[in-house]
Design an enzyme around this catalytic site. Structure first.
Site, PDB file in Angstrom:
ATOM      1  N   SER A  57       0.828  -1.208   0.115  1.00  0.00           N
ATOM      2  CA  SER A  57       0.008   0.079   0.058  1.00  0.00           C
ATOM      3  C   SER A  57       0.889   1.203  -0.106  1.00  0.00           C
ATOM      4  CB  SER A  57      -0.944   0.136   1.159  1.00  0.00           C
ATOM      5  OG  SER A  57      -1.893  -0.790   1.034  1.00  0.00           O
ATOM      6  N   LYS A  90       0.084   3.693  -2.891  1.00  0.00           N
ATOM      7  CA  LYS A  90      -1.116   4.517  -2.534  1.00  0.00           C
ATOM      8  C   LYS A  90      -0.465   6.025  -2.688  1.00  0.00           C
ATOM      9  CE  LYS A  90      -4.622   1.789  -0.441  1.00  0.00           C
ATOM     10  NZ  LYS A  90      -4.081   0.335  -0.198  1.00  0.00           N
ATOM     11  N   SER A 126      -5.925   2.768   4.765  1.00  0.00           N
ATOM     12  CA  SER A 126      -5.403   2.095   3.426  1.00  0.00           C
ATOM     13  C   SER A 126      -6.606   1.329   2.787  1.00  0.00           C
ATOM     14  CB  SER A 126      -4.231   1.299   3.961  1.00  0.00           C
ATOM     15  OG  SER A 126      -3.287   1.041   3.042  1.00  0.00           O
TER      16      SER A 126
END
Length: 368
Positions: free
Chosen positions: A43, A46, A101
């Protein structure tokens, strides 16, 4: 590596496959280990998603979630709890991305951006503009996919670019916030919609049973998947110095190990600043005028031998990050506090040049 007089030795208890410590403002690479290894990012990808998509929608824009918006989310994904047919502001969605997340929040924002495929193309194009040459995007949320890779170097570039944006800074430093729940109807036919609290999963912001809140921490993003292991990029400020650290996939299998290793490297970096000769430099994004002589140093970016027994490979000039400033859209509920001294650390204010290199906005400090 030339540590110089009075410089601390690199911490021995760093087992990550790849890591890098940089001066966020000057772009100097203070130390690195396998910084250009192409590894699954989880993640932390991101950060690139946010840096790419944040400027496209104001935080006040509202979106009603369609069933198709939530299609294709990987099994076992982290979720913030978005419900079909409910309406959320863009501000809500970004809180879901940064704090929990939430892959569901990523997919809704991707749907607003023309779909997952379009968003992946936009992210890859932005990575190339930032000269993040180690990165190949397959999924916008960082979920494990064949061929999806990035590097500690590139993740640092994405963070540095994102930190140019006020709303990015506020989202990534937010500790906790209220998130809209599901609309419910009572027996009298009246509807109501309560909120629930979400908390940032970055343990250097929130602390945990075996990790303290890191002094001066102000973001950025963590990740964890089966294939990637634990990944983390953080930014912190002490005594006027701003450092970025990225740690990917520690071999030591202990609870919160990625945060412990990141904290050790940040401690080292703050102690070593001004006492070590940089081993390289983050490169500027395409089209950025960094002034005379900037190009001569842009290809440095080499990996230095470390006490963890790294190869010390010479790194190719993999990219830095930056994009145009986005619209300010968030207030940042419960933003990160540097516990010692009770300082609130936020990146804000005017841009300035540092040694003719690509600039980072000044860090403003204010009392809680």
């Amino acid at each position: 590596m030339d540590l110089g007089a009075g410089a601390p030795v690199l911490p021995k208890e760093v087992t990550a496959r790849s890591w890098i410590v940089t001066d966020a403002e000057s772009g100097d690479v203070l130390a690195a280990h396998n910084a250009h290894w192409r590894l699954p990012p989880a993640s932390t990808l991101k950060m690139l998603f946010a840096d790419t998509v944040l400027p496209k929608f104001p935080g006040t824009e509202r979106h009603k979630v369609a069933v198709t918006d939530l299609s294709g989310i990987g099994a076992g994904s982290s979720m913030v709890g978005i419900k079909e047919e409910e309406t959320y502001t863009v501000h809500d969605l970004w809180l879901g991305v940064f704090l929990r997340s939430g892959n569901d929040a990523v997919h809704v924002l991707s749907a607003m951006n023309g779909g997952v495929d379009q968003t992946v193309k936009d992210m890859q194009a932005h990575a190339e503009d930032l000269q993040a040459l180690d990165t190949h995007v397959v999924s916008p949320d960082g979920y494990d996919q064949p061929g999806q890779v990035s590097s500690a170097y590139d993740l640092t570039l994405f963070a540095r670019s994102g930190l140019q944006k006020k709303d990015f800074r506020e989202y990534c430093s937010t500790v906790r916030a209220k998130f809209p729940g599901e609309t419910k109807k009572n027996d009298k036919g009246k509807t109501s919609r309560e909120t629930f609290e979400i908390q940032n999963t970055n343990r250097l912001l929130t602390g945990d049973t075996d990790v303290s809140t890191y002094q001066g921490i102000a973001g950025v993003k963590n990740g964890n998947t089966t294939n990637a292991g634990a990944t983390f990029t953080g930014v912190a400020e002490r005594n006027g110095k701003v450092l970025l650290v990225t740690v990917m996939n520690p071999e030591k299998d202990e609870h919160n190990e990625v945060y412990k290793e990141a904290a050790r490297l940040l401690d080292w970096g703050f102690g070593a600043t001004g006492k070590v000769t940089p081993v390289g430099e983050l490169v500027p994004p395409k089209g950025v005028d960094t002034g005379a002589q900037a190009g001569a140093s842009a290809s440095a970016g080499s990996d230095a031998p470390t006490s963890t027994g790294g190869r010390g490979d010479k790194a190719s000039a993999s990219p830095v990050a930056a994009s145009t400033a986005s619209k300010d859209g968030t207030s940042g509920i419960g933003t990160a506090l540097a516990i010692t001294g009770g300082l609130l650390v936020l990146v804000a204010g005017a841009v300035f040049l540092v040694n003719r290199r690509w600039p980072l906005p000044d860090l403003m400090r204010r009392r809680r």
